[in-house]
Design a protein around this motif. Structure first.
Motif, mmCIF file in Angstrom:
data_model
loop_
_atom_site.group_PDB
_atom_site.id
_atom_site.type_symbol
_atom_site.label_atom_id
_atom_site.label_comp_id
_atom_site.label_asym_id
_atom_site.label_seq_id
_atom_site.Cartn_x
_atom_site.Cartn_y
_atom_site.Cartn_z
ATOM 1 N N SER A 244 0.852 -1.194 0.000
ATOM 2 C CA SER A 244 0.000 0.000 0.000
ATOM 3 C C SER A 244 0.882 1.237 0.000
ATOM 4 C CB SER A 244 -0.935 0.031 1.210
ATOM 5 O OG SER A 244 -0.235 0.428 2.369
ATOM 6 N N THR A 245 0.273 2.369 -0.272
ATOM 7 C CA THR A 245 1.011 3.639 -0.250
ATOM 8 C C THR A 245 0.860 4.353 1.088
ATOM 9 O OG1 THR A 245 -0.922 4.698 -1.232
ATOM 10 C CG2 THR A 245 0.843 4.021 -2.734
ATOM 11 N N GLY A 246 0.284 3.666 2.065
ATOM 12 C CA GLY A 246 -0.014 4.302 3.348
ATOM 13 C C GLY A 246 1.173 4.934 4.040
ATOM 14 N N GLY A 247 2.361 4.362 3.889
ATOM 15 C CA GLY A 247 3.522 4.892 4.585
ATOM 16 C C GLY A 247 4.334 5.891 3.799
ATOM 17 N N ARG A 248 3.919 6.206 2.581
ATOM 18 C CA ARG A 248 4.690 7.120 1.738
ATOM 19 C C ARG A 248 4.388 8.564 2.094
ATOM 20 N NH1 ARG A 248 6.412 5.050 -3.831
ATOM 21 N NH2 ARG A 248 6.800 7.265 -4.050
ATOM 22 N N LYS A 249 5.424 9.356 2.346
ATOM 23 C CA LYS A 249 5.247 10.764 2.704
ATOM 24 C C LYS A 249 4.800 11.589 1.501
ATOM 25 C CE LYS A 249 8.553 10.787 6.538
ATOM 26 N NZ LYS A 249 9.793 11.384 7.086
ATOM 27 N N ASP A 250 5.155 11.145 0.291
ATOM 28 C CA ASP A 250 4.843 11.919 -0.906
ATOM 29 C C ASP A 250 3.505 11.538 -1.532
ATOM 30 O OD1 ASP A 250 5.677 9.417 -1.651
ATOM 31 O OD2 ASP A 250 6.815 10.083 -3.398
ATOM 32 N N PHE A 251 2.760 10.635 -0.881
ATOM 33 C CA PHE A 251 1.499 10.190 -1.478
ATOM 34 C C PHE A 251 0.410 11.238 -1.284
ATOM 35 C CE2 PHE A 251 -2.622 7.928 -1.083
ATOM 36 C CZ PHE A 251 -2.727 7.538 -2.409
ATOM 37 N N LYS A 252 -0.195 11.639 -2.392
ATOM 38 C CA LYS A 252 -1.303 12.599 -2.351
ATOM 39 C C LYS A 252 -2.255 12.261 -3.490
ATOM 40 C CE LYS A 252 -2.448 17.525 -2.278
ATOM 41 N NZ LYS A 252 -1.931 18.917 -2.393
ATOM 42 N N TRP A 253 -3.512 12.059 -3.163
ATOM 43 C CA TRP A 253 -4.505 11.653 -4.155
ATOM 44 C C TRP A 253 -5.291 12.868 -4.639
ATOM 45 C CZ3 TRP A 253 -4.501 7.156 -6.482
ATOM 46 C CH2 TRP A 253 -5.615 6.744 -7.207
ATOM 47 N N ASP A 254 -5.472 12.958 -5.932
ATOM 48 C CA ASP A 254 -6.251 14.028 -6.549
ATOM 49 C C ASP A 254 -7.705 13.564 -6.646
ATOM 50 O OD1 ASP A 254 -7.395 15.990 -8.085
ATOM 51 O OD2 ASP A 254 -6.150 15.657 -9.860
ATOM 52 N N TRP A 255 -8.575 14.169 -5.851
ATOM 53 C CA TRP A 255 -9.961 13.713 -5.766
ATOM 54 C C TRP A 255 -10.880 14.355 -6.801
ATOM 55 C CZ3 TRP A 255 -11.199 9.473 -3.300
ATOM 56 C CH2 TRP A 255 -10.393 9.030 -2.251
ATOM 57 N N LYS A 256 -10.372 15.192 -7.679
ATOM 58 C CA LYS A 256 -11.229 15.794 -8.702
ATOM 59 C C LYS A 256 -11.652 14.731 -9.719
ATOM 60 C CE LYS A 256 -8.403 19.050 -10.053
ATOM 61 N NZ LYS A 256 -7.294 18.838 -9.119
ATOM 62 N N HIS A 257 -12.916 14.826 -10.127
ATOM 63 C CA HIS A 257 -13.449 13.908 -11.138
ATOM 64 C C HIS A 257 -14.255 14.726 -12.136
ATOM 65 C CE1 HIS A 257 -15.061 10.517 -13.163
ATOM 66 N NE2 HIS A 257 -16.260 10.557 -12.611
ATOM 67 N N LYS A 258 -13.985 14.527 -13.398
ATOM 68 C CA LYS A 258 -14.583 15.379 -14.429
ATOM 69 C C LYS A 258 -16.113 15.333 -14.414
ATOM 70 C CE LYS A 258 -14.180 11.788 -18.017
ATOM 71 N NZ LYS A 258 -13.589 11.455 -19.328
ATOM 72 N N GLY A 259 -16.676 14.260 -13.909
ATOM 73 C CA GLY A 259 -18.134 14.160 -13.851
ATOM 74 C C GLY A 259 -18.754 14.913 -12.692
ATOM 75 N N ASN A 260 -17.934 15.512 -11.841
ATOM 76 C CA ASN A 260 -18.437 16.173 -10.627
ATOM 77 C C ASN A 260 -18.251 17.687 -10.638
ATOM 78 O OD1 ASN A 260 -17.043 13.497 -8.587
ATOM 79 N ND2 ASN A 260 -18.903 13.521 -9.776
ATOM 80 N N ILE A 261 -17.848 18.263 -11.762
ATOM 81 C CA ILE A 261 -17.538 19.691 -11.811
ATOM 82 C C ILE A 261 -18.766 20.484 -12.240
ATOM 83 C CG2 ILE A 261 -16.015 21.456 -12.773
ATOM 84 C CD1 ILE A 261 -14.622 19.365 -11.017
ATOM 85 N N SER A 262 -19.103 21.502 -11.427
ATOM 86 C CA SER A 262 -20.217 22.386 -11.740
ATOM 87 C C SER A 262 -19.876 23.784 -11.239
ATOM 88 C CB SER A 262 -21.494 21.879 -11.065
ATOM 89 O OG SER A 262 -22.569 22.759 -11.278
ATOM 90 N N TRP A 263 -20.131 24.797 -12.064
ATOM 91 C CA TRP A 263 -19.826 26.178 -11.696
ATOM 92 C C TRP A 263 -18.347 26.321 -11.283
ATOM 93 C CZ3 TRP A 263 -23.224 30.511 -11.442
ATOM 94 C CH2 TRP A 263 -24.537 30.237 -11.827
ATOM 95 N N ASN A 264 -17.479 25.627 -12.024
ATOM 96 C CA ASN A 264 -16.027 25.700 -11.773
ATOM 97 C C ASN A 264 -15.618 25.201 -10.388
ATOM 98 O OD1 ASN A 264 -15.445 26.811 -14.332
ATOM 99 N ND2 ASN A 264 -16.121 28.819 -13.594
ATOM 100 N N ALA A 265 -16.473 24.416 -9.762
ATOM 101 C CA ALA A 265 -16.145 23.842 -8.454
ATOM 102 C C ALA A 265 -16.619 22.394 -8.422
ATOM 103 C CB ALA A 265 -16.808 24.636 -7.330
ATOM 104 N N GLN A 266 -15.934 21.576 -7.625
ATOM 105 C CA GLN A 266 -16.356 20.183 -7.485
ATOM 106 C C GLN A 266 -17.489 20.109 -6.485
ATOM 107 O OE1 GLN A 266 -13.763 17.095 -8.135
ATOM 108 N NE2 GLN A 266 -14.467 15.771 -6.512
ATOM 109 N N THR A 267 -18.616 19.576 -6.936
ATOM 110 C CA THR A 267 -19.795 19.533 -6.074
ATOM 111 C C THR A 267 -19.930 18.224 -5.318
ATOM 112 O OG1 THR A 267 -21.093 18.745 -7.956
ATOM 113 C CG2 THR A 267 -21.066 21.121 -7.558
#
Length: 509
Positions: free
Chosen positions: A399-422
């Motif tokens: 798993s990546t649980g112990g990695r200090k550099d791990f960062k997940w991008d939670w943006k999803h193109k299907g969730n964008i409205s009014w230039n913000a993630q809803t």
């Protein structure tokens, strides 16, 4: 420039450095490495022989530029038919499977229920230390289909190569794209485009599945079916965000199931499913209305609601009143068995562990994870290096649980409205895939004692797919008296195999 390289080539050996002279416009790109082995398993007295590939292949982007070494294990049933006739026979179904995380390696499903071997554990307790017992897996799906266990970039042996970076793969859409590219290229390499095809994901792997089935379908790769193990499609359901009452509502039936299992319900209802139907009814018709009214509830109304919540949850009335009728899952893990100084599991609330801090409001650990992680990891790695023949100097990352550099991008193109993630949701992807491919079937396996991805949350999502009546039956819901990894529970292993086998049989034609 060449003269500079010549000077460096003369100087570096004299001061103890190695060097490589190359064109600076080019970068060395690693190639994949595959290890071959033969495996067998026996199901219902029938011996099945398997050709196995384990390792990495070079993953290419849409322009055929190498971007990663992608890790996998491929089990293919060996045919007794002469190879020259192999191309003429119908293709065997093939299942692409992965775990969740968002970045966990696939060894849980691999060694738990899908592969030719499985680890025996002491469900629902703690397994004794090594040597662990690895046995023939009579519940494997390999009787019905070939199998590809997938490790996304960052776990297993998978890693970026060439000019690619970790962040090119670490995100909702990035993850869907890279796995979609792998499946497309795998089908091309193995000649399986015309085989019946399935996705099988667990936990975040179901969230991934909902987006991935649409991604592949848009590329012309339609799935026969998608198998969701302990599903979640709308992550906000799990977060207990400010002002969001839905998370409290969808967790409550699992609180009740947990209290039932630990005998904290007065009268001890005999039948769990009947009890939960009553709890569903209460949640929808009474608890939801109370939370919707918020501060407008009178003192008497709040007292009455707290008493009903106590009746179904095993948590006393005063605690519900102090919590303003809202208890998070972490608070529930800690509160239910506080008098016994025990904590219940998040992944499987049948499991209990020692409460490290009885004064704490939230649980500090997950007993189910504590109980099964060491045997699963040790048994799988032994199988990987000893049976599958992988070089032991290659590190398998679980798993990546112990990695200090791990960062997940939670943006999803299907969730964008009014230039913000809803929202953080792949439910619209799944709904679109079902509507655009009315032959697609989805099997969802739910654990009643799963407090990580709760069954009532999945029911809520499925009831909001906005499907025509004729498509609603394409989504099949099954339930287990177990937790998130229902395959740790022996009776549920048998049920898992029966239901997945039946699903594959019914959807491959």
């Amino acid at each position: 420039m060449k003269s500079i390289y010549l000077i460096i080539s003369l100087l570096l050996p004299s001061i103890g450095f190695s060097y490589t002279i190359s064109d600076t416009t080019k970068k060395t790109v690693e190639k994949g490495e595959i290890f071959h082995s033969q495996q067998t398993l026996t199901i219902n007295g029938k011996r099945i022989s398997l050709k196995t590939e384990t390792g990495t292949v070079q993953l290419r982007d849409e322009n055929d530029e190498p971007i990663a070494l992608f890790g996998f294990t491929y089990y293919q049933k060996q045919s007794k038919i002469d190879s020259k006739y192999e191309k003429d026979k119908p293709k065997r179904p093939i299942v692409f499977a992965f775990n969740g995380g968002p970045l966990s390696a696939s060894f849980w499903l691999h060694m738990g229920i899908l592969g030719p071997k499985r680890i025996e554990i002491n469900d629902p307790g703690y397994t004794l230390p090594a040597p662990y017992k690895v046995v023939n897996n009579e519940y494997s799906i390999l009787e019905k289909a070939d199998l590809v266990m997938i490790d996304p970039i960052g776990v297993g042996f998978s890693k970026p190569t060439g000019k690619a970076k970790w962040e090119d793969f670490w995100g909702v859409d990035q993850d869907i794209r890279s796995i979609g590219l792998f499946i497309d290229q795998f089908l091309a390499r193995t000649g399986n485009f015309n085989a019946p095809k399935y996705l099988l994901g667990e936990s975040y792997g179901t969230f991934r599945n909902a987006g991935l089935v649409k991604y592949l379908q848009d590329k012309g790769i339609a799935m026969n079916g998608v198998i969701m193990v302990s599903a979640v499609f709308e992550l906000q359901h799990l977060l207990f965000g400010p002002g969001d009452d839905l998370a409290y509502l969808i967790h409550f039936p699992t609180y009740a199931a947990t209290a039932w299992y630990h005998k904290k319900i007065k009268g001890e209802p005999e039948n769990l499913e009947n009890f939960l139907n009553e709890v569903r009814q209460f949640t929808e018709t009474e608890y939801a209305l109370a939370l919707l009214r918020g501060d407008r509830l009178s003192t008497d109304e709040k007292e009455a609601m707290a008493a009903k919540l106590a009746k179904y949850s095993g948590i006393d009335k005063n605690t519900w009143l102090k919590a303003d009728l809202r208890i998070t899952n972490r608070e529930y893990f800690q509160a239910l068995l506080k008098e016994e100084q025990l904590t219940v599991g998040r992944l499987d609330s049948r499991f209990t562990g020692i409460n490290e801090d009885p004064l704490a409001q939230n649980a500090l650990t997950d007993p189910q994870s504590d109980a099964i992680s060491p045997p699963y990891i040790a048994a799988f790695k032994n199988y990987l290096y000893q049976d599958l023949g992988v070089r032991p100097d290659l590190t398998y990352t679980t798993s990546t649980g112990g990695r200090k550099d791990f960062k997940w991008d939670w943006k999803h193109k299907g969730n964008i409205s009014w230039n913000a993630q809803t929202a953080v949701s792949t439910l619209p992807d799944l709904a679109s895939a079902l509507k655009q491919n009315p032959n697609l079937k989805v099997l969802i396996l739910n654990g009643y004692f799963d407090l990580a991805t709760v069954f009532y949350g999945v029911e809520h999502s499925v009831n909001h797919l906005n499907l025509p009546d004729n498509l609603r039956e394409n989504v099949i819901m099954k339930y287990y008296e177990a937790g998130h990894m229902m395959y740790t529970h022996p009776p549920s292993m048998k049920k898992f195999k029966e239901e997945v086998d039946q699903f594959i049989e019914q959807t491959q034609h």
